[in-house]
Structures are given as structure tokens and as C-alpha cells.
Design a protein around this motif. Structure first.
Motif, PDB file in Angstrom:
ATOM      1  N   GLN A  66     -23.282 -11.923   0.004  1.00  0.00           N
ATOM      2  CA  GLN A  66     -23.483 -13.363   0.127  1.00  0.00           C
ATOM      3  C   GLN A  66     -22.954 -14.094  -1.102  1.00  0.00           C
ATOM      4  OE1 GLN A  66     -24.543 -14.960   2.787  1.00  0.00           O
ATOM      5  NE2 GLN A  66     -24.468 -16.986   1.833  1.00  0.00           N
ATOM      6  N   LEU A  67     -23.135 -13.502  -2.250  1.00  0.00           N
ATOM      7  CA  LEU A  67     -22.637 -14.081  -3.499  1.00  0.00           C
ATOM      8  C   LEU A  67     -21.116 -14.158  -3.492  1.00  0.00           C
ATOM      9  CD1 LEU A  67     -23.403 -15.092  -6.338  1.00  0.00           C
ATOM     10  CD2 LEU A  67     -23.501 -12.704  -7.081  1.00  0.00           C
ATOM     11  N   ALA A  68     -20.460 -13.142  -2.930  1.00  0.00           N
ATOM     12  CA  ALA A  68     -18.997 -13.158  -2.841  1.00  0.00           C
ATOM     13  C   ALA A  68     -18.513 -14.265  -1.916  1.00  0.00           C
ATOM     14  CB  ALA A  68     -18.494 -11.801  -2.346  1.00  0.00           C
ATOM     15  N   ILE A  69     -19.285 -14.554  -0.862  1.00  0.00           N
ATOM     16  CA  ILE A  69     -18.934 -15.630   0.063  1.00  0.00           C
ATOM     17  C   ILE A  69     -19.126 -16.989  -0.603  1.00  0.00           C
ATOM     18  CG2 ILE A  69     -19.625 -16.784   2.205  1.00  0.00           C
ATOM     19  CD1 ILE A  69     -20.424 -13.970   3.252  1.00  0.00           C
ATOM     20  N   GLU A  70     -20.220 -17.144  -1.323  1.00  0.00           N
ATOM     21  CA  GLU A  70     -20.556 -18.438  -1.923  1.00  0.00           C
ATOM     22  C   GLU A  70     -19.746 -18.738  -3.185  1.00  0.00           C
ATOM     23  OE1 GLU A  70     -25.251 -18.658  -0.526  1.00  0.00           O
ATOM     24  OE2 GLU A  70     -24.742 -18.662  -2.644  1.00  0.00           O
ATOM     25  N   ALA A  71     -19.414 -17.698  -3.950  1.00  0.00           N
ATOM     26  CA  ALA A  71     -18.767 -17.930  -5.251  1.00  0.00           C
ATOM     27  C   ALA A  71     -17.595 -16.975  -5.442  1.00  0.00           C
ATOM     28  CB  ALA A  71     -19.790 -17.756  -6.372  1.00  0.00           C
ATOM     29  N   PRO A  72     -16.538 -17.118  -4.631  1.00  0.00           N
ATOM     30  CA  PRO A  72     -15.381 -16.215  -4.747  1.00  0.00           C
ATOM     31  C   PRO A  72     -14.635 -16.449  -6.065  1.00  0.00           C
ATOM     32  CG  PRO A  72     -14.887 -18.021  -3.249  1.00  0.00           C
ATOM     33  CD  PRO A  72     -16.348 -18.138  -3.579  1.00  0.00           C
ATOM     34  N   VAL A  73     -13.914 -15.419  -6.497  1.00  0.00           N
ATOM     35  CA  VAL A  73     -13.146 -15.531  -7.732  1.00  0.00           C
ATOM     36  C   VAL A  73     -11.978 -14.553  -7.656  1.00  0.00           C
ATOM     37  CG1 VAL A  73     -14.603 -13.818  -8.912  1.00  0.00           C
ATOM     38  CG2 VAL A  73     -13.271 -15.448 -10.266  1.00  0.00           C
ATOM     39  N   GLU A  74     -10.854 -14.938  -8.224  1.00  0.00           N
ATOM     40  CA  GLU A  74      -9.715 -14.033  -8.295  1.00  0.00           C
ATOM     41  C   GLU A  74      -9.911 -13.108  -9.489  1.00  0.00           C
ATOM     42  OE1 GLU A  74      -5.975 -15.981  -8.329  1.00  0.00           O
ATOM     43  OE2 GLU A  74      -6.269 -16.981  -6.398  1.00  0.00           O
ATOM     44  N   ALA A  75      -9.941 -11.828  -9.213  1.00  0.00           N
ATOM     45  CA  ALA A  75     -10.198 -10.863 -10.280  1.00  0.00           C
ATOM     46  C   ALA A  75      -9.623  -9.507  -9.894  1.00  0.00           C
ATOM     47  CB  ALA A  75     -11.695 -10.753 -10.548  1.00  0.00           C
ATOM     48  N   ASP A  76      -9.591  -8.593 -10.884  1.00  0.00           N
ATOM     49  CA  ASP A  76      -9.045  -7.253 -10.672  1.00  0.00           C
ATOM     50  C   ASP A  76     -10.129  -6.212 -10.411  1.00  0.00           C
ATOM     51  OD1 ASP A  76      -6.312  -8.070 -11.301  1.00  0.00           O
ATOM     52  OD2 ASP A  76      -7.048  -8.277 -13.364  1.00  0.00           O
ATOM     53  N   LEU A  77     -11.325  -6.414 -11.012  1.00  0.00           N
ATOM     54  CA  LEU A  77     -12.388  -5.421 -10.904  1.00  0.00           C
ATOM     55  C   LEU A  77     -13.750  -6.084 -10.758  1.00  0.00           C
ATOM     56  CD1 LEU A  77     -11.430  -2.941 -13.798  1.00  0.00           C
ATOM     57  CD2 LEU A  77     -10.912  -2.690 -11.361  1.00  0.00           C
ATOM     58  N   VAL A  78     -14.618  -5.470  -9.954  1.00  0.00           N
ATOM     59  CA  VAL A  78     -16.035  -5.831  -9.902  1.00  0.00           C
ATOM     60  C   VAL A  78     -16.793  -4.786 -10.706  1.00  0.00           C
ATOM     61  CG1 VAL A  78     -18.066  -6.097  -8.434  1.00  0.00           C
ATOM     62  CG2 VAL A  78     -15.836  -6.917  -7.649  1.00  0.00           C
ATOM     63  N   VAL A  79     -17.532  -5.242 -11.716  1.00  0.00           N
ATOM     64  CA  VAL A  79     -18.225  -4.333 -12.627  1.00  0.00           C
ATOM     65  C   VAL A  79     -19.722  -4.647 -12.627  1.00  0.00           C
ATOM     66  CG1 VAL A  79     -18.493  -3.607 -15.035  1.00  0.00           C
ATOM     67  CG2 VAL A  79     -16.212  -4.046 -14.098  1.00  0.00           C
ATOM     68  N   PRO A  80     -20.570  -3.692 -12.259  1.00  0.00           N
ATOM     69  CA  PRO A  80     -22.009  -3.944 -12.308  1.00  0.00           C
ATOM     70  C   PRO A  80     -22.553  -3.810 -13.718  1.00  0.00           C
ATOM     71  CG  PRO A  80     -21.624  -1.698 -11.605  1.00  0.00           C
ATOM     72  CD  PRO A  80     -20.259  -2.332 -11.765  1.00  0.00           C
ATOM     73  N   VAL A  81     -23.598  -4.589 -14.020  1.00  0.00           N
ATOM     74  CA  VAL A  81     -24.381  -4.354 -15.231  1.00  0.00           C
ATOM     75  C   VAL A  81     -25.415  -3.297 -14.853  1.00  0.00           C
ATOM     76  CG1 VAL A  81     -25.946  -5.356 -16.921  1.00  0.00           C
ATOM     77  CG2 VAL A  81     -24.023  -6.709 -16.037  1.00  0.00           C
ATOM     78  N   PRO A  82     -25.294  -2.079 -15.390  1.00  0.00           N
ATOM     79  CA  PRO A  82     -26.162  -0.995 -14.937  1.00  0.00           C
ATOM     80  C   PRO A  82     -27.596  -1.166 -15.454  1.00  0.00           C
ATOM     81  CG  PRO A  82     -24.723  -0.258 -16.720  1.00  0.00           C
ATOM     82  CD  PRO A  82     -24.320  -1.665 -16.397  1.00  0.00           C
TER      83      PRO A  82
END
Length: 486
Positions: free
Chosen positions: A281-297
């Protein structure tokens, strides 16, 4: 200065986890295993009380379950086929042995032990009233108020006295209580704090989360309903509804965002699946052009997977967490404290360098941790650093058993989105909307806009009275007025 994991300092902390067993051989050992599974809900202290038809036995200790409840000389005296346990992170009462639960008292009706998850929002007022009539408190915990209310009740039976006590308290609570007659489990009328029931070889088990049932090999039976009181006596389970059933349930929405383990089931929903849905849902609401999705573990991982799958941006472990750092370490100075962050988490430099990064985390509280993470990515050579948060902005303090700073310390309560972005030094920042959070839970907000969860930390819509907070706020305003007049 002593501190815990530097990435956890800026998180909301649950007050505790509870576990109870009735009718199980080696009940204390089962309880210790259950508490291990609930360790994430409270890392300050742990305790177990058991009963063996003759006497109550208790061991309480500061620190983790491991190291305190894995030795024969400690576990053997905790005899009996019934036990309750508690892991604690203090929100009410100081960090001292006198506040470690379960709390135990000898009452007129016999021994009574109690373990509590939540916070009583009128505890200070009740405490003052009880002290004025002769009650002597041994702790600073709000849980002890319940014991005194039970002790001073005029009702004829222990159960009646317990119900009488519950009807006088406000706020959030899930409780497991051990008596000479059996085990009692209950949940506040709005079900703000969680509690589930399971079964293992004839033993009845209660826990804050289903993962604790999994660990002890118990089968999940059902959730304890909001406002329900369950009594287990001689293997028989009876359910009572002392508060009626009029109020709509308001379970804490943050259980799905952060508190519960991802392998738990909460409200018949997989926590892991909900967190992935929030990320999507966050990707739908706030898209961004980027190379990698990185989680904060580790808490950002499920949402980051959902964000990556929805956006099509590759998911990578751009931050590596060390699992071999002790909970507490010494940080004697600002420079060492800054470097100490890397003891727990470090940038995967070869992966990050030259890339546009989308960082996914579950929340922003003070913002200090988010700033450290962005700086870590920049130092690793990230070309751009975008932050996406899998919850709405935390603008209000919690008074229901969650350790939150005062509102003036909450970043989102004091800065707009642009100012928050500049504070954490990110290229962009976005939060999932409150409607998006409900959508991810599969329960869009109702037409009358009444929430189906307690989301007060986001909206300020508190579902119960806040007697102590209101009295403290009034006293502070009066003191300020007197200072100005003076």
C-alpha cells in the motif's frame, strides 16, 4: 551510560508479555519457553509464579528469560501444574525488582498472583484513594492497584472481588492471575491489549501472542474476547462477561505494525501478511524512482518485501544486522556512541554505493534513529536516500501500556513533512496513510469514520478516559498560570 540496541532506542516499546498454564505437567518450564517466545515484548525483567496445591513459588529477575530461567536450581523449586509468567518493559513504575511481575499477595481469600500487560490510566488516582484509607504499597507499578482493590472489596468471593476491582479501573489490560482455586485470564472491555488461548495435552494455556503457543506445542483455540473473563478450575473452562458486550472492540493497531512477532496470528490475520500488505500500500501511495528497496532490520523486512513486490524495485539487504551483540554495552563518549551503532547494524557498502535507495521502516518516533540510518547510507556511497514508513506519523503519546515519549518529543507532532525530511537528511519521506493502513488490514474505515482499532498514537482518538493524564495536564497548566501571575 548504558543503553540497549541503538536502533531500538527510537522505537515504541510494548510494556510486556504474559503467559499462563493450568493443568500442565511442568507448568513453570512451559511458561519459561512461552516467555522466551515473548521476549521481544519485554527485555527488562522476567518472572514466573507456580502453584502446586500446597504453596505458591516465585522467581523474578532483572534481564532476559535466558540466563534466569534455564538453570535446574531455579526451575526445580517452581513446582506445580499451574503457573503464570511475565516479561517486562517498564512504562509505569521504575526499573527495580519490586516492580518485576508476577506480583503476589496473601489475601483473605488466599494467595493471589497477577501478571499484567497494559496500563491503568486512572492508577494514580486510585492509588491515592487507597493509600488514604490505609493501603500500603510495596511497588510503584500500576498493577499493584488491582491487588489492593481486590483486597479491599466487600464482595463475597474472590472472583466477585476481582470483577469489582476491574470495574473500577480505566485503560488497557490483559491479565493472567493464579489462585489456589485456579487460573483467571481476562481482557479489557475494548480488547486494546491482546490475549489468546490454547490447549496442550489437556492443559489450558494463555499468551499474549500465538507464537508462544507454537513454541510450547500448543494448539491455538481462540482469542480471549474483549471484556471476557475466563476461569480455569480443575480442568473446566468457564467464560464470563462481567462488563456486558456493548462497546465496540478497539485492539491496538500497532500490534500489526510492529509489536507482534511476524510469525504470530493476531485477530485471525497473519502479522507477516499484514505487514507485507502495508508495504504494498505504501508503494501505491508514495512511489519513487529508485534502484533498491532496503529494509531497516528486522522490523522493516516484511513491509519492504511488500513494497518491492508492488513497485518492481529489487529488494536487497543493504543493512546487515549482527545477531551476536549483547543487549547492553557501555558507550562512554559521543564518538564511541556514534560508532557503536555499527556494532548492531552496518551498511552493505558494495551493494549501496552509487545506488538510489528506498529505506523501509515501521515508524518514526523521535527521528534520531532515522537520521543515523540515512547518514549510514550516505557514508556507504548511496546516490539518493528515500525513506518510506509503514505506519502513519506518530503524533500522540500512548497511555495504554506502550512506552512513548512525551508529545513534545515526537518528531511528527512538532514538524511538518518537509521539516521532518530535512531533519533526517533524506531526499524524500512518506508515510502510509491511516486509510491505507486500514485497507492493508482488510478493514477500510467505516462510513461513520469510527475506527475499528485503537489508533490514538496516529489520530489522537483515545478510546477510554485518561484520568491521570488529564489531572496531570490540569496541574501543569495551573502551575504555569501561577508562575506567570507570580
Amino acid at each position: 551510560m548504558f543503553t540497549t540496541n541503538p536502533f531500538d532506542d527510537d522505537k515504541l516499546h510494548e510494556e510486556c508479555g504474559i503467559f499462563g498454564v493450568s493443568g500442565g505437567e511442568g507448568a513453570a518450564a512451559l511458561t519459561a519457553l512461552g516467555l522466551h517466545a515473548l521476549q521481544h515484548r519485554g527485555q527488562e525483567a522476567a518472572g514466573i509464579t507456580s502453584y502446586d496445591d500446597r504453596a505458591f513459588h516465585t522467581h523474578r529477575a532483572m534481564g532476559h528469560v535466558a540466563g534466569n530461567f534455564d538453570r535446574k536450581e531455579i526451575m526445580d523449586p517452581l513446582a506445580g501444574d499451574s503457573a503464570i509468567g511475565h516479561v517486562r518493559y517498564a512504562t509505569t513504575g521504575d526499573s527495580a525488582m519490586r516492580n518485576v511481575q508476577p506480583l503476589y499477595a496473601e489475601l483473605a481469600a488466599g494467595g493471589f498472583a497477577i501478571a499484567h500487560n497494559g496500563n491503568i490510566s486512572n492508577a494514580s488516582r486510585l492509588r491515592r484513594d487507597l493509600i488514604s484509607t490505609g493501603s500500603i504499597f510495596q511497588s510503584t507499578s500500576d498493577t499493584e492497584v488491582i491487588i489492593h482493590l481486590v483486597a479491599t472489596s466487600r464482595q463475597p468471593t474472590l472472583i466477585d472481588r476481582f470483577i469489582d476491582a476491574l470495574k473500577q479501573i480505566e485503560g488497557a489490560y490483559s491479565l493472567v492471575c493464579l489462585t489456589g482455586d485456579g487460573l483467571i485470564a481476562c481482557r479489557d472491555p475494548l480488547g486494546i491489549r491482546p490475549l489468546v488461548m490454547g490447549e496442550r495435552e489437556g492443559a489450558v494455556i494463555f499468551a499474549s501472542e500465538t507464537v508462544a503457543l507454537d513454541v510450547v506445542g500448543a494448539e491455538f483455540v481462540r482469542s480471549v474476547e474483549p471484556g471476557e473473563l475466563v476461569i480455569v478450575k480443575d480442568g473446566n473452562v468457564t467464560s464470563h462477561r462481567p462488563f456486558g458486550g456493548d462497546a465496540a472492540a478497539r485492539p491496538c493497531i500497532f500490534e500489526w505494525v510492529y509489536f507482534s512477532r511476524p510469525d504470530s496470528i493476531a485477530g485471525n490475520r497473519s502479522v507477516y501478511s499484514v505487514r507485507k500488505a502495508i508495504g504494498a500500500q505504501l508503494a501505491i501511495e508514495a512511489p519513487v524512482e529508485a534502484d533498491l528497496v532496503v529494509p531497516v532490520p528486522d522490523s522493516g523486512v516484511p513491509a519492504a518485501i511488500g513494497f518491492a513486490q508492488e513497485s518492481g524495485i529489487p529488494f536487497e539487504l543493504g543493512i546487515i544486522r549482527s545477531h551476536y551483540v549483547g543487549r547492553t554495552f557501555i558507550q562512554p563518549g559521543a564518538e564511541v556512541r556514534r560508532l557503536g551503532v555499527k556494532l548492531k547494524h552496518n551498511a552493505n557498502r558494495d551493494l549501496i554505493a552509487g545506488k538510489r535507495i528506498v529505506l523501509i521502516d515501521d515508524s518514526i518516533v523521535r527521528g534520531t534513529t532515522s537520521l543515523k540510518i540515512v547518514e549510514m547510507m550516505r557514508e556507504a556511497g548511496a546516490k539518493e536516500v528515500h525513506f518510506r514508513i509503514a505506519s502513519p506519523p506518530t503524533k500522540h503519546s500512548c497511555f495504554y501500556g506502550v512506552d512513548t515519549p512525551r508529545r513534545e518529543k515526537l518528531l511528527a507532532a512538532n514538524l511538518d513533512l518537509g521539516a521532518m525530511t530535512r531533519f533526517i537528511k533524506a531526499d524524500s519521506l512518506a508515510f502510509v496513510s491511516i486509510d491505507g493502513l486500514y485497507k492493508a488490514l482488510g478493514e477500510p474505515r467505516r462510513a461513520d469514520n469510527r475506527p475499528g482499532y485503537c489508533d490514538a498514537c496516529f489520530t489522537g482518538d483515545y478510546p477510554t478516559s485518561l484520568t491521570d493524564h488529564e489531572e496531570q495536564a490540569a496541574a501543569a497548566q495551573l502551575a504555569l498560570l501561577e508562575e506567570r501571575v507570580g
